[in-house]
Motif scaffolding. Structure first.
Motif, PDB file in Angstrom:
ATOM      1  N   GLN A 151     -25.980 -29.769 -35.707  1.00  0.00           N
ATOM      2  CA  GLN A 151     -25.973 -29.132 -37.024  1.00  0.00           C
ATOM      3  C   GLN A 151     -27.026 -29.748 -37.932  1.00  0.00           C
ATOM      4  OE1 GLN A 151     -22.201 -28.328 -38.833  1.00  0.00           O
ATOM      5  NE2 GLN A 151     -23.066 -28.160 -40.872  1.00  0.00           N
ATOM      6  N   TYR A 154     -30.432 -28.616 -36.858  1.00  0.00           N
ATOM      7  CA  TYR A 154     -30.671 -27.228 -37.235  1.00  0.00           C
ATOM      8  C   TYR A 154     -31.002 -27.134 -38.731  1.00  0.00           C
ATOM      9  CZ  TYR A 154     -30.037 -22.262 -38.043  1.00  0.00           C
ATOM     10  OH  TYR A 154     -30.238 -20.959 -38.414  1.00  0.00           O
ATOM     11  N   ILE A 187     -22.482 -22.954 -35.839  1.00  0.00           N
ATOM     12  CA  ILE A 187     -23.192 -23.788 -36.826  1.00  0.00           C
ATOM     13  C   ILE A 187     -23.738 -22.909 -37.934  1.00  0.00           C
ATOM     14  CG2 ILE A 187     -25.264 -25.181 -37.188  1.00  0.00           C
ATOM     15  CD1 ILE A 187     -24.747 -26.435 -34.415  1.00  0.00           C
ATOM     16  N   SER A 190     -21.159 -21.790 -40.345  1.00  0.00           N
ATOM     17  CA  SER A 190     -20.574 -22.831 -41.189  1.00  0.00           C
ATOM     18  C   SER A 190     -21.496 -23.306 -42.304  1.00  0.00           C
ATOM     19  CB  SER A 190     -20.152 -24.037 -40.319  1.00  0.00           C
ATOM     20  OG  SER A 190     -21.294 -24.730 -39.864  1.00  0.00           O
ATOM     21  N   ILE A 191     -22.750 -22.908 -42.239  1.00  0.00           N
ATOM     22  CA  ILE A 191     -23.720 -23.378 -43.257  1.00  0.00           C
ATOM     23  C   ILE A 191     -23.725 -22.439 -44.458  1.00  0.00           C
ATOM     24  CG2 ILE A 191     -26.177 -23.777 -43.700  1.00  0.00           C
ATOM     25  CD1 ILE A 191     -26.454 -24.689 -40.834  1.00  0.00           C
TER      26      ILE A 191
END
Length: 191
Positions: A151, A154, A187, A190-191
Protein backbone atom coordinates in the motif's frame (compact mmCIF):
# COMPACT_ATOMS: atom_id res chain seq x y z
CA UNK A 1 16.13 18.74 -36.17
CA UNK A 2 14.04 16.97 -33.57
CA UNK A 3 12.50 18.14 -30.33
CA UNK A 4 15.56 18.76 -28.22
CA UNK A 5 14.34 21.13 -25.53
CA UNK A 6 13.65 18.43 -22.94
CA UNK A 7 17.00 16.71 -23.57
CA UNK A 8 18.75 20.08 -23.50
CA UNK A 9 17.23 20.87 -20.10
CA UNK A 10 18.01 17.38 -18.82
CA UNK A 11 21.70 17.72 -19.73
CA UNK A 12 21.90 21.29 -18.40
CA UNK A 13 20.76 20.16 -14.95
CA UNK A 14 24.14 18.45 -14.43
CA UNK A 15 25.97 21.79 -14.70
CA UNK A 16 28.76 20.13 -16.65
CA UNK A 17 28.37 21.15 -20.26
CA UNK A 18 28.49 24.23 -22.42
CA UNK A 19 25.72 24.76 -24.95
CA UNK A 20 28.10 23.76 -27.76
CA UNK A 21 28.98 20.49 -25.97
CA UNK A 22 25.29 19.71 -25.55
CA UNK A 23 24.65 20.57 -29.19
CA UNK A 24 27.46 18.23 -30.25
CA UNK A 25 25.81 15.45 -28.24
CA UNK A 26 22.43 16.22 -29.81
CA UNK A 27 23.94 16.24 -33.32
CA UNK A 28 25.08 12.64 -32.75
CA UNK A 29 21.72 11.49 -31.42
CA UNK A 30 18.79 10.08 -33.34
CA UNK A 31 15.09 10.30 -32.63
CA UNK A 32 12.71 7.40 -32.95
CA UNK A 33 9.20 6.45 -32.05
CA UNK A 34 8.20 3.22 -30.37
CA UNK A 35 4.60 2.10 -30.61
CA UNK A 36 2.66 0.93 -27.58
CA UNK A 37 3.53 -2.73 -26.95
CA UNK A 38 6.79 -2.65 -28.93
CA UNK A 39 10.16 -3.16 -27.31
CA UNK A 40 13.17 -0.92 -26.80
CA UNK A 41 15.12 -4.09 -26.04
CA UNK A 42 14.28 -7.74 -25.46
CA UNK A 43 15.95 -10.32 -23.28
CA UNK A 44 19.04 -11.83 -24.97
CA UNK A 45 19.65 -8.72 -27.09
CA UNK A 46 22.60 -6.41 -26.44
CA UNK A 47 21.83 -2.81 -25.49
CA UNK A 48 23.95 -0.56 -27.70
CA UNK A 49 22.26 2.79 -27.06
CA UNK A 50 21.55 5.17 -24.23
CA UNK A 51 18.20 6.86 -24.75
CA UNK A 52 16.23 9.75 -23.32
CA UNK A 53 12.44 9.48 -23.13
CA UNK A 54 10.86 12.56 -24.71
CA UNK A 55 7.40 11.19 -24.09
CA UNK A 56 5.90 7.85 -23.24
CA UNK A 57 6.10 5.23 -20.51
CA UNK A 58 8.15 2.04 -20.48
CA UNK A 59 8.20 -0.94 -18.19
CA UNK A 60 11.18 -3.13 -17.40
CA UNK A 61 10.45 -6.77 -16.77
CA UNK A 62 12.05 -10.18 -16.67
CA UNK A 63 10.74 -13.73 -16.71
CA UNK A 64 10.65 -15.73 -13.49
CA UNK A 65 11.58 -19.40 -13.34
CA UNK A 66 7.88 -20.11 -14.06
CA UNK A 67 7.99 -17.90 -17.19
CA UNK A 68 5.88 -15.31 -15.37
CA UNK A 69 6.54 -11.68 -16.32
CA UNK A 70 7.82 -9.69 -13.32
CA UNK A 71 7.63 -5.92 -13.78
CA UNK A 72 10.22 -4.23 -11.61
CA UNK A 73 10.55 -0.72 -13.00
CA UNK A 74 8.73 1.99 -14.91
CA UNK A 75 10.49 4.67 -16.94
CA UNK A 76 8.73 7.98 -17.41
CA UNK A 77 9.37 11.04 -19.63
CA UNK A 78 12.48 13.16 -19.08
CA UNK A 79 14.55 10.23 -17.86
CA UNK A 80 17.08 7.86 -19.39
CA UNK A 81 16.10 4.53 -20.89
CA UNK A 82 18.75 1.82 -21.01
CA UNK A 83 19.27 -1.83 -20.17
CA UNK A 84 22.17 -0.65 -18.07
CA UNK A 85 24.01 -3.90 -17.29
CA UNK A 86 23.91 -4.92 -20.93
CA UNK A 87 24.95 -1.42 -22.03
CA UNK A 88 27.99 -1.47 -19.75
CA UNK A 89 29.13 -5.04 -20.36
CA UNK A 90 27.85 -5.48 -23.92
CA UNK A 91 26.50 -8.85 -22.84
CA UNK A 92 22.98 -10.05 -23.57
CA UNK A 93 20.26 -8.33 -21.59
CA UNK A 94 18.41 -10.18 -18.84
CA UNK A 95 15.55 -7.71 -19.05
CA UNK A 96 12.91 -6.48 -21.48
CA UNK A 97 12.02 -2.81 -21.89
CA UNK A 98 8.58 -2.39 -23.43
CA UNK A 99 6.61 0.73 -24.34
CA UNK A 100 3.33 0.98 -22.43
CA UNK A 101 2.27 3.97 -24.53
CA UNK A 102 3.27 5.37 -27.88
CA UNK A 103 6.67 6.86 -27.12
CA UNK A 104 9.44 8.99 -28.52
CA UNK A 105 13.08 8.57 -27.57
CA UNK A 106 16.35 10.28 -28.40
CA UNK A 107 19.26 7.83 -28.58
CA UNK A 108 23.01 7.91 -28.81
CA UNK A 109 25.11 4.86 -29.53
CA UNK A 110 27.53 3.50 -26.98
CA UNK A 111 30.34 4.02 -29.50
CA UNK A 112 29.49 7.71 -30.00
CA UNK A 113 29.17 8.24 -26.25
CA UNK A 114 32.55 6.56 -25.64
CA UNK A 115 34.11 8.78 -28.33
CA UNK A 116 32.70 11.85 -26.59
CA UNK A 117 34.10 10.62 -23.27
CA UNK A 118 37.55 10.08 -24.82
CA UNK A 119 37.62 13.59 -26.24
CA UNK A 120 36.07 15.40 -23.26
CA UNK A 121 36.31 14.37 -19.59
CA UNK A 122 33.00 16.07 -18.86
CA UNK A 123 31.23 13.21 -20.65
CA UNK A 124 33.23 10.70 -18.64
CA UNK A 125 32.08 12.50 -15.49
CA UNK A 126 28.49 12.43 -16.81
CA UNK A 127 28.72 8.65 -17.28
CA UNK A 128 30.06 8.31 -13.73
CA UNK A 129 27.16 10.35 -12.38
CA UNK A 130 24.67 8.22 -14.34
CA UNK A 131 26.23 5.03 -12.95
CA UNK A 132 25.99 6.41 -9.42
CA UNK A 133 22.35 7.41 -9.94
CA UNK A 134 21.52 3.94 -11.29
CA UNK A 135 23.11 2.36 -8.22
CA UNK A 136 21.25 4.65 -5.82
CA UNK A 137 17.95 3.96 -7.60
CA UNK A 138 18.55 0.21 -7.40
CA UNK A 139 19.38 0.42 -3.70
CA UNK A 140 16.33 2.60 -3.05
CA UNK A 141 14.13 0.10 -4.91
CA UNK A 142 15.50 -2.82 -2.87
CA UNK A 143 15.04 -1.03 0.46
CA UNK A 144 11.59 0.20 -0.52
CA UNK A 145 10.45 -3.31 -1.45
CA UNK A 146 11.87 -4.79 1.73
CA UNK A 147 10.80 -2.12 4.21
CA UNK A 148 7.49 -0.85 2.83
CA UNK A 149 4.23 -2.67 2.37
CA UNK A 150 2.46 -2.73 -0.99
CA UNK A 151 0.00 0.00 0.00
CA UNK A 152 2.77 2.46 0.86
CA UNK A 153 4.63 1.63 -2.36
CA UNK A 154 1.42 2.19 -4.35
CA UNK A 155 0.76 5.52 -2.62
CA UNK A 156 4.36 6.57 -3.34
CA UNK A 157 3.90 5.64 -7.01
CA UNK A 158 0.69 7.66 -7.40
CA UNK A 159 2.12 10.61 -5.44
CA UNK A 160 5.34 10.72 -7.49
CA UNK A 161 3.80 10.07 -10.92
CA UNK A 162 0.09 10.98 -10.71
CA UNK A 163 -0.17 12.00 -14.37
CA UNK A 164 1.24 8.67 -15.58
CA UNK A 165 -0.13 5.98 -13.25
CA UNK A 166 -3.55 5.99 -14.95
CA UNK A 167 -1.84 4.99 -18.21
CA UNK A 168 -0.27 1.83 -16.73
CA UNK A 169 -2.37 -1.35 -16.84
CA UNK A 170 -3.23 -2.53 -13.33
CA UNK A 171 -1.68 -5.98 -13.78
CA UNK A 172 1.72 -4.33 -14.42
CA UNK A 173 1.33 -2.17 -11.32
CA UNK A 174 0.38 -5.25 -9.28
CA UNK A 175 3.44 -7.10 -10.59
CA UNK A 176 5.65 -4.10 -9.76
CA UNK A 177 4.26 -4.07 -6.22
CA UNK A 178 4.68 -7.84 -5.88
CA UNK A 179 0.98 -8.48 -5.24
CA UNK A 180 -2.03 -9.91 -7.05
CA UNK A 181 -4.36 -7.71 -9.02
CA UNK A 182 -7.11 -8.54 -6.51
CA UNK A 183 -4.93 -7.26 -3.65
CA UNK A 184 -4.23 -4.09 -5.66
CA UNK A 185 -7.98 -3.57 -6.10
CA UNK A 186 -8.43 -3.77 -2.32
CA UNK A 187 -5.62 -1.24 -1.79
CA UNK A 188 -7.12 1.14 -4.34
CA UNK A 189 -10.54 0.84 -2.71
CA UNK A 190 -9.11 1.65 0.72
CA UNK A 191 -7.32 4.83 -0.36
Amino acid sequence: MFKKNQLLEYLKQYNLFTDSEINEFISLATISTIKKGDFFIKQDEICTTLSFVNFGIFRSFYYSNNDEEITYCFTFPNTLLVAYSSFITQNKSEENLQALTDSEIISISKKELENLAKSNNKWLNFLKIIAEKEYVELEKWIFNHQKSNAQKRYVDLINNYPQFVQQIPLHYIASYLGITQRHLSRIRASI
